[in-house]
Enzyme design. Structure first.
Site, PDB file in Angstrom:
ATOM      1  N   HIS A 102      89.460   9.694  55.209  1.00 49.69           N
ATOM      2  CA  HIS A 102      89.456   9.653  53.748  1.00 49.69           C
ATOM      3  C   HIS A 102      88.999  11.021  53.228  1.00 49.69           C
ATOM      4  O   HIS A 102      87.821  11.365  53.324  1.00 49.69           O
ATOM      5  CB  HIS A 102      88.435   8.568  53.379  1.00 49.69           C
ATOM      6  CG  HIS A 102      88.382   8.243  51.926  1.00 49.69           C
ATOM      7  ND1 HIS A 102      89.402   7.617  51.272  1.00 49.69           N
ATOM      8  CD2 HIS A 102      87.396   8.442  51.009  1.00 49.69           C
ATOM      9  CE1 HIS A 102      89.057   7.432  50.013  1.00 49.69           C
ATOM     10  NE2 HIS A 102      87.850   7.931  49.824  1.00 49.69           N
ATOM     11  N   LYS A 118      92.438   6.451  41.602  1.00 50.89           N
ATOM     12  CA  LYS A 118      92.667   5.268  40.756  1.00 50.89           C
ATOM     13  C   LYS A 118      92.753   5.757  39.306  1.00 50.89           C
ATOM     14  O   LYS A 118      93.602   5.347  38.517  1.00 50.89           O
ATOM     15  CB  LYS A 118      91.503   4.263  40.883  1.00 50.89           C
ATOM     16  CG  LYS A 118      91.118   3.866  42.322  1.00 50.89           C
ATOM     17  CD  LYS A 118      89.954   2.879  42.334  1.00 50.89           C
ATOM     18  CE  LYS A 118      89.035   2.934  43.555  1.00 50.89           C
ATOM     19  NZ  LYS A 118      89.575   2.696  44.859  1.00 50.89           N
ATOM     20  N   SER A 149      90.691   9.146  45.748  1.00 47.45           N
ATOM     21  CA  SER A 149      89.840   7.968  45.861  1.00 47.45           C
ATOM     22  C   SER A 149      89.595   7.294  44.520  1.00 47.45           C
ATOM     23  O   SER A 149      90.542   6.994  43.816  1.00 47.45           O
ATOM     24  CB  SER A 149      88.537   8.384  46.559  1.00 47.45           C
ATOM     25  OG  SER A 149      87.981   7.280  47.183  1.00 47.45           O
ATOM     26  N   TRP A 191      90.083   1.429  55.004  1.00 48.62           N
ATOM     27  CA  TRP A 191      89.428   0.831  53.824  1.00 48.62           C
ATOM     28  C   TRP A 191      90.353   0.862  52.604  1.00 48.62           C
ATOM     29  O   TRP A 191      90.348  -0.024  51.763  1.00 48.62           O
ATOM     30  CB  TRP A 191      88.139   1.621  53.571  1.00 48.62           C
ATOM     31  CG  TRP A 191      87.236   1.168  52.478  1.00 48.62           C
ATOM     32  CD1 TRP A 191      86.869   1.887  51.389  1.00 48.62           C
ATOM     33  CD2 TRP A 191      86.534  -0.080  52.380  1.00 48.62           C
ATOM     34  NE1 TRP A 191      85.991   1.177  50.621  1.00 48.62           N
ATOM     35  CE2 TRP A 191      85.764  -0.040  51.207  1.00 48.62           C
ATOM     36  CE3 TRP A 191      86.481  -1.224  53.183  1.00 48.62           C
ATOM     37  CZ2 TRP A 191      84.949  -1.094  50.789  1.00 48.62           C
ATOM     38  CZ3 TRP A 191      85.676  -2.282  52.771  1.00 48.62           C
ATOM     39  CH2 TRP A 191      84.931  -2.218  51.590  1.00 48.62           C
TER      40      TRP A 191
END
Ligand code: GTR
Length: 421
Positions: free
Chosen positions: A399, A262, A258, A349
């Site tokens: 997720h 990044k 998540s 998302w």
């Protein structure tokens, strides 16, 4: 009455249009038509033909990501000191060595301490090590009772019994499902994990706390955000690994989930010592193409998390089509090193299709460098990994980081590092 309703509607119009760009789209038919920047075309329009050209193009792309997305790291004028604070020779029921190493970052009279928890197989000489931040404290990644609890700021979290931003014993092992340490170690890998809040507490404080307080405080629109700070410290942990005889610093896999996915991509792009990079459900600002405006968008992420990126990134709120780069180029910065991108079916998302397409559009760079990119341009079915030097899978579910995800990363790394199966 009708007049009043129309008047109210007219008054509301500006607000509706301001809010509009940040409403999430989950409808594939509403994805705008867009033209991605060609990763193999220089800013001046000329083509990248040779490997040498790519080195120049790579610097162009890197510099855009630095100044327009993650922010520039100022010059570090301090020192870093490492101290081994614990050492256990028979961790995880005897299959692992475990240690905790504190890195003290010091500048003048200011100090920030970051605790690295390391599990290594008993014979660790050639073991690749996953370096991966955790969200809630090193003690949440394991049930082992003596792993230290952070004393830095943590998010309040009912499941971990935290209401005063202080971690406690209640959180021990709370995130263990995301950290299958025994499985990882028994397959010949090590894991090093660090609580990301040790580096920079994840809230918008004007960069007064965390590692940034140790740097020159003058800021402009290109100054670094939290993701760049987490990435920079990942490189300092790599510096430490280079001094630790138990760790093979040539085999460090930068992995993250998540927002920390990044971070792993940016760390891997910024520091070529990371031998492999894994992005787990990294989404917007990570592996997902921004120009698709699907799920989380640049405008939405900059509004919810104004401290993650540099201020220049905000120029593209609702205007992703104007970006001089897109996220396939972030993956390309990792070439020719292997990168694994993973999505989850219910994690819309993070735009699974956008994460997949980034892998497709980064592939020409791998091919130019003589490596295999992603082996297909068709999105695979769930639980059917595509494996080139770029790898991708989507799995059922939410997720999260699951044992299945880890198994795929370990299979990929086992082949790449030619480990015994
Ligand atoms: C969400 C954020 C995502 C992702 C996620 C996470 O709230 O919108 O970009 O980073 O948090 O880190 O869990």
């Amino acid at each position: 009455m009708q007049k009043l309703v129309s008047l109210l509607f007219l008054l509301a119009l500006p607000w509706i249009s301001i809010a509009q760009p940040f409403v999430a789209n989950y409808d594939e038919s509403k994805v705008p038509v867009f033209t991605l920047p060609d990763v193999l075309v220089f800013n001046d329009g000329s083509r990248v033909v040779t490997k040498k050209d790519w080195d120049k193009r790579r610097s162009e792309i890197y510099s855009i990501f630095e100044k327009d997305v993650f922010g520039v790291v100022p010059e570090w004028k301090g020192q870093v000191k490492s101290t081994i604070v614990s050492h256990c020779v028979d961790a995880l029921d005897g299959i692992a060595k475990r240690k905790e190493v504190r890195l003290d970052f010091m500048n003048g009279d200011q100090k920030v301490s970051v605790m690295v928890l390391i599990y290594l197989p008993q014979n660790s000489k050639n073991a690749p090590v996953f370096l991966s931040y955790n969200f809630d404290g090193n003690h949440t990644t394991t049930m082992e009772p003596d792993v230290l609890i952070p004393d830095s700021w943590v998010s309040n979290n009912k499941a971990f019994g935290i209401s005063d931003n202080r971690a406690s014993e209640k959180g021990r092992g709370g995130a263990a499902s995301r950290w299958p340490m025994k499985e990882i170690v028994s397959r010949g890998f090590g894991v090093a994990t660090v609580y990301y809040g040790d580096v920079d507490p994840d809230f918008d404080d004007g960069f007064k706390n965390g590692i940034q307080q140790l740097f020159d405080s003058k800021r402009d629109s290109t100054s670094w955000g939290s993701i760049a700070a987490w990435s920079w410290v990942a490189s300092r942990i790599m510096d430490y690994f280079e001094t630790d005889k138990d760790v093979n610093a040539k085999r460090v896999i930068m992995m993250g989930h998540s927002r920390l996915g990044k971070t792993s991509l940016w760390a891997g792009a910024s520091d070529q010592r990371f031998a492999m990079v894994v992005s787990n459900n990294s989404g917007c600002g990570g592996a997902a193409l921004s120009m698709r405006k699907f799920g989380e968008t640049v405008g939405r992420i900059n509004t919810a998390f104004p401290h993650w990126f540099c201020d220049n990134y905000k120029k593209y709120n609702g205007k992703e089509e104007l970006m001089p780069v897109d996220q396939h180029e972030l993956l390309a910065l990792i070439a020719p090193r292997p990168v694994y991108v993973a999505s989850a079916e219910e994690d819309l998302w993070a735009d699974p299709r956008g994460e997949f397409l980034s892998c497709v559009y980064a592939s020409p760079v791998y091919e130019l460098l003589g490596m295999k990119g992603l082996p297909s341009k068709v999105m695979p079915a769930a639980s059917n990994p595509l494996i080139g030097t770029i790898a991708y899978h989507i799995r059922p579910g939410k997720h999260d980081v699951t044992l299945y995800d880890w198994q795929c990363y370990m299979d990929f790394a086992t082949d790449y590092f030619k480990l015994k199966k």
